[in-house]
Design a protein around this motif. Structure first.
Motif, PDB file in Angstrom:
ATOM      1  N   GLY A  12     102.984   0.374   2.556  1.00  0.00           N
ATOM      2  CA  GLY A  12     104.434   0.192   2.464  1.00  0.00           C
ATOM      3  C   GLY A  12     105.020   1.580   2.439  1.00  0.00           C
ATOM      4  O   GLY A  12     104.373   2.533   1.983  1.00  0.00           O
ATOM      5  N   TYR A  92     110.218   3.471  -6.120  1.00  0.00           N
ATOM      6  CA  TYR A  92     110.530   2.036  -6.121  1.00  0.00           C
ATOM      7  C   TYR A  92     110.824   1.656  -7.579  1.00  0.00           C
ATOM      8  O   TYR A  92     109.963   1.772  -8.460  1.00  0.00           O
ATOM      9  CB  TYR A  92     109.374   1.197  -5.565  1.00  0.00           C
ATOM     10  CG  TYR A  92     109.797  -0.140  -4.990  1.00  0.00           C
ATOM     11  CD1 TYR A  92     110.116  -0.274  -3.639  1.00  0.00           C
ATOM     12  CD2 TYR A  92     109.874  -1.284  -5.793  1.00  0.00           C
ATOM     13  CE1 TYR A  92     110.480  -1.499  -3.105  1.00  0.00           C
ATOM     14  CE2 TYR A  92     110.241  -2.516  -5.267  1.00  0.00           C
ATOM     15  CZ  TYR A  92     110.534  -2.627  -3.920  1.00  0.00           C
ATOM     16  OH  TYR A  92     110.892  -3.839  -3.398  1.00  0.00           O
ATOM     17  N   HIS A 119     113.948   3.026  -2.795  1.00  0.00           N
ATOM     18  CA  HIS A 119     113.401   2.982  -1.433  1.00  0.00           C
ATOM     19  C   HIS A 119     114.027   1.908  -0.560  1.00  0.00           C
ATOM     20  O   HIS A 119     114.004   2.026   0.659  1.00  0.00           O
ATOM     21  CB  HIS A 119     111.887   2.803  -1.475  1.00  0.00           C
ATOM     22  CG  HIS A 119     111.173   4.091  -1.724  1.00  0.00           C
ATOM     23  ND1 HIS A 119     110.832   4.952  -0.716  1.00  0.00           N
ATOM     24  CD2 HIS A 119     110.782   4.678  -2.887  1.00  0.00           C
ATOM     25  CE1 HIS A 119     110.235   6.020  -1.231  1.00  0.00           C
ATOM     26  NE2 HIS A 119     110.189   5.879  -2.552  1.00  0.00           N
ATOM     27  N   THR A 121     114.101  -2.322  -0.748  1.00  0.00           N
ATOM     28  CA  THR A 121     114.199  -3.697  -1.248  1.00  0.00           C
ATOM     29  C   THR A 121     114.255  -3.758  -2.779  1.00  0.00           C
ATOM     30  O   THR A 121     114.616  -4.798  -3.324  1.00  0.00           O
ATOM     31  CB  THR A 121     113.028  -4.556  -0.732  1.00  0.00           C
ATOM     32  OG1 THR A 121     111.816  -3.841  -0.957  1.00  0.00           O
ATOM     33  CG2 THR A 121     113.183  -4.852   0.748  1.00  0.00           C
ATOM     34  N   VAL A 149     116.784   7.117  -0.283  1.00  0.00           N
ATOM     35  CA  VAL A 149     116.235   7.625   0.979  1.00  0.00           C
ATOM     36  C   VAL A 149     117.237   7.622   2.134  1.00  0.00           C
ATOM     37  O   VAL A 149     116.897   8.039   3.239  1.00  0.00           O
ATOM     38  CB  VAL A 149     114.934   6.880   1.378  1.00  0.00           C
ATOM     39  CG1 VAL A 149     113.842   7.081   0.337  1.00  0.00           C
ATOM     40  CG2 VAL A 149     115.200   5.387   1.617  1.00  0.00           C
ATOM     41  N   ASN A 172     113.668  10.374   3.988  1.00  0.00           N
ATOM     42  CA  ASN A 172     112.224  10.358   4.195  1.00  0.00           C
ATOM     43  C   ASN A 172     111.860  11.422   5.226  1.00  0.00           C
ATOM     44  O   ASN A 172     112.714  11.904   5.970  1.00  0.00           O
ATOM     45  CB  ASN A 172     111.784   8.973   4.672  1.00  0.00           C
ATOM     46  CG  ASN A 172     111.818   7.980   3.525  1.00  0.00           C
ATOM     47  OD1 ASN A 172     111.698   8.374   2.364  1.00  0.00           O
ATOM     48  ND2 ASN A 172     111.991   6.704   3.829  1.00  0.00           N
ATOM     49  N   ARG A 206     106.615  -8.859   6.630  1.00  0.00           N
ATOM     50  CA  ARG A 206     107.411  -9.730   5.772  1.00  0.00           C
ATOM     51  C   ARG A 206     108.592 -10.267   6.560  1.00  0.00           C
ATOM     52  O   ARG A 206     108.946  -9.738   7.612  1.00  0.00           O
ATOM     53  CB  ARG A 206     107.881  -8.976   4.531  1.00  0.00           C
ATOM     54  CG  ARG A 206     106.752  -8.785   3.521  1.00  0.00           C
ATOM     55  CD  ARG A 206     107.110  -7.749   2.515  1.00  0.00           C
ATOM     56  NE  ARG A 206     107.619  -6.606   3.206  1.00  0.00           N
ATOM     57  CZ  ARG A 206     108.615  -5.856   2.741  1.00  0.00           C
ATOM     58  NH1 ARG A 206     109.169  -6.135   1.598  1.00  0.00           N
ATOM     59  NH2 ARG A 206     109.043  -4.831   3.425  1.00  0.00           N
ATOM     60  N   LYS A 209     111.303  -8.311   8.415  1.00  0.00           N
ATOM     61  CA  LYS A 209     110.992  -7.581   9.657  1.00  0.00           C
ATOM     62  C   LYS A 209     111.271  -8.413  10.905  1.00  0.00           C
ATOM     63  O   LYS A 209     111.184  -7.903  12.014  1.00  0.00           O
ATOM     64  CB  LYS A 209     109.525  -7.118   9.656  1.00  0.00           C
ATOM     65  CG  LYS A 209     109.135  -6.285   8.455  1.00  0.00           C
ATOM     66  CD  LYS A 209     109.771  -4.907   8.470  1.00  0.00           C
ATOM     67  CE  LYS A 209     109.448  -4.137   7.205  1.00  0.00           C
ATOM     68  NZ  LYS A 209     110.103  -2.844   7.107  1.00  0.00           N
ATOM     69  N   GLU A 279     117.146  -5.995   7.285  1.00  0.00           N
ATOM     70  CA  GLU A 279     117.487  -5.065   6.209  1.00  0.00           C
ATOM     71  C   GLU A 279     116.507  -3.906   6.344  1.00  0.00           C
ATOM     72  O   GLU A 279     115.314  -4.131   6.536  1.00  0.00           O
ATOM     73  CB  GLU A 279     117.300  -5.788   4.862  1.00  0.00           C
ATOM     74  CG  GLU A 279     117.735  -5.017   3.666  1.00  0.00           C
ATOM     75  CD  GLU A 279     119.239  -4.763   3.624  1.00  0.00           C
ATOM     76  OE1 GLU A 279     119.992  -5.728   3.479  1.00  0.00           O
ATOM     77  OE2 GLU A 279     119.632  -3.589   3.748  1.00  0.00           O
ATOM     78  N   GLY A 283     113.649   3.080   7.416  1.00  0.00           N
ATOM     79  CA  GLY A 283     112.853   2.784   8.614  1.00  0.00           C
ATOM     80  C   GLY A 283     111.845   3.888   8.873  1.00  0.00           C
ATOM     81  O   GLY A 283     111.826   4.481   9.954  1.00  0.00           O
TER      82      GLY A 283
HETATM   83  O1  GMT Z   1     110.912  -3.056   1.504  1.00  0.00           O
HETATM   84  C1  GMT Z   1     109.934  -2.584   1.989  1.00  0.00           C
HETATM   85  O2  GMT Z   1     109.581  -2.608   3.184  1.00  0.00           O
HETATM   86  C2  GMT Z   1     109.094  -1.911   1.064  1.00  0.00           C
HETATM   87  C3  GMT Z   1     109.537  -0.535   0.915  1.00  0.00           C
HETATM   88  C4  GMT Z   1     108.290   0.060   0.526  1.00  0.00           C
HETATM   89  O3  GMT Z   1     108.042   0.140  -0.651  1.00  0.00           O
HETATM   90  O4  GMT Z   1     107.475   0.306   1.380  1.00  0.00           O
HETATM   91  O5  GMT Z   1     110.128  -0.056   2.157  1.00  0.00           O
HETATM   92  C5  GMT Z   1     111.362   0.531   2.031  1.00  0.00           C
HETATM   93  O6  GMT Z   1     111.072   1.891   1.820  1.00  0.00           O
HETATM   94  C6  GMT Z   1     110.685   2.650   2.955  1.00  0.00           C
HETATM   95  C7  GMT Z   1     110.342   4.059   2.498  1.00  0.00           C
HETATM   96  O7  GMT Z   1     111.423   4.682   1.891  1.00  0.00           O
HETATM   97  C8  GMT Z   1     111.810   2.618   3.980  1.00  0.00           C
HETATM   98  O8  GMT Z   1     111.477   3.400   5.100  1.00  0.00           O
HETATM   99  C9  GMT Z   1     112.037   1.177   4.399  1.00  0.00           C
HETATM  100  O9  GMT Z   1     113.143   1.139   5.276  1.00  0.00           O
HETATM  101  C10 GMT Z   1     112.335   0.304   3.186  1.00  0.00           C
HETATM  102  N1  GMT Z   1     112.316  -1.098   3.606  1.00  0.00           N
HETATM  103  C11 GMT Z   1     113.420  -1.854   3.617  1.00  0.00           C
HETATM  104  O10 GMT Z   1     114.508  -1.439   3.268  1.00  0.00           O
HETATM  105  C12 GMT Z   1     113.253  -3.250   4.099  1.00  0.00           C
END
Ligand code: GMT
Length: 375
Positions: A12, A92, A119, A121, A149, A172, A206, A209, A279, A283
């Motif tokens: 993730g 997170y 981050h 979600t 981020v 990021n 998930r 996506k 969402e 990315g």
């Molecule tokens: O929500 C996720 O996909 C999990 C999260 C993670 O812990 O991996 O991803 C989020 O953090 C990433 C790193 O900062 C971002 O690049 C992703 O865009 C973000 N995901 C979402 O917002 C859906």
């Protein structure tokens, strides 16, 4: 500096960012302690100044839901006793920021500073859930420093959680030396023996996506030109995606690679990256692709718009606009001149806006600023 990185170890973005940040800090001679329930997957080999502390989770039968937050807080306290940390960096918010706060309370007067990096979600999906809301809001507010981020995520946190404290945006980042589009290690081209164009997606599969959109976009492009789809990753939507590919009769042209540890080798094979999420706070997967000279077709939402420039290094469409995304994909893949321009532009954006040499100093500056603050 002595920094504890609290993160999810699995595939993730937040775990990737925490690990790459920690590894780079260690290279710069800081001492980094990763604390999680298993070793972060990007901690691939021994590195000086890097330590890993596993959180043991109790399996006592009374606990239908083992209290990971408490075990994590306890582990942070233990690590601090032994190593005298300067900073606890929680990646997170849920439950890491909360466990960090609890650990700080247990430690008493002599405690490290807490920095929470939001981050995605943790704010946009899970954090807004009623069952988490108050605890997440509180844990963010009591952090000594908060980063997000993207600008989108910082704004969204302030509005959704009514947070008045400053939130520092630190984007990021990518190691653009490593993610450079060289495909010397990549045999995936064998999957496209006649020079078919390769479309790729990677994620933790998930719902957010929108895997069905990826398959439908691909199916539309495939009707107009020879192409292949590579899907990398695993998660709850994997089975249904397989099923859809079978039902549409396109399985000969779709390759499921499962989880992969060295994305830099695979991304270099791709001509196009799809990210049609509903969402996305940043990315990171799109940035990794861009750094490997792969343009992105995605949705016009959240932080994606801060990473991908519509019409320059990719195309962005409204969520669910499968026809629009397929039309853009075809336009790009069927015009080699245009594709080359977009590939070069993708690499340029990754290198000039998000290279780790630009971003890591921002974290270090922020650490210093927070350390100087009186608590
Ligand atoms: O929500 C996720 O996909 C999990 C999260 C993670 O812990 O991996 O991803 C989020 O953090 C990433 C790193 O900062 C971002 O690049 C992703 O865009 C973000 N995901 C979402 O917002 C859906």
């Amino acid at each position: 500096m002595k920094v504890a990185m609290i993160c999810y170890p699995t595939h993730g973005g937040s775990g990737v960012v925490a690990t790459e940040l920690g590894l780079e800090l260690a290279r710069l001679d800081h001492e980094v302690h990763f604390i999680s329930y298993s070793a972060p997957f990007r901690l691939r080999e021994f590195q000086q100044n890097v330590y890993y502390h596993e959180v043991e989770v109790s399996a006592y039968p009374l606990f239908k839901y083992p209290p990971y937050d408490l075990s994590l807080a306890t582990k942070i306290v233990q690590v601090n006793k032994e190593h005298h940390l300067d900073i606890i960096h929680a990646h997170y918010a849920i439950p890491h920021a909360t466990s960090a706060y609890l650990a700080r309370q247990i430690m008493g007067n002599q405690h490290p500073k807490i920095i929470t990096t939001l981050h995605g979600t943790d704010i946009t999906l899970v954090g807004n859930d009623n069952s988490f809301f108050e605890a997440v809001k509180f844990s963010i507010e009591v952090s000594d420093g908060i980063t997000a981020v993207s600008n989108y995520l910082a704004k969204r946190t302030k509005t959704d959680f009514l947070i008045e404290k400053d939130i520092q945006v630190i984007y990021n980042f990518i190691d653009s030396q490593k993610y450079n589009g060289a495909v010397s290690n990549c045999n995936i081209k064998r999957f496209a023996p006649h020079g078919e164009k390769i479309i790729l997606h990677t994620s933790n599969f998930r719902k957010v996506k929108r895997l069905p959109d990826i398959v439908h976009v691909f199916q539309r492009v495939r009707k107009r030109m020879p192409c292949k789809l590579i899907l990398v990753g695993e998660g709850p939507e994997l089975q249904s995606t397989h099923q859809l590919v079978m039902e549409l009769g396109i399985s000969d042209d779709v390759l499921f690679l499962g989880t992969q540890h060295y994305m830099e080798n695979i991304l270099g094979c791709a001509d196009l990256f799809l990210l049609p999420s509903d969402e996305e706070s940043f990315g990171l997967a799109a940035l990794e692709a861009m750094s490997c000279k792969t343009p992105v077709i995605g949705t016009q939402i959240g932080g994606i718009t801060e990473v991908v420039d519509h019409g320059i290094n990719g195309f962005l469409h409204p969520v669910g606009d499968i026809d629009g995304m397929a039309a853009s994909a075809y336009k790009l893949l069927s015009n080699d001149n245009m594709l080359k321009k977009f590939k070069d532009a993708a690499r340029l954006k990754a290198e000039t806006a998000f290279d780790m040499q630009l971003i890591i100093p921002q974290y270090l500056e922020y650490y210093k600023k927070i350390l100087q603050q009186n608590s």
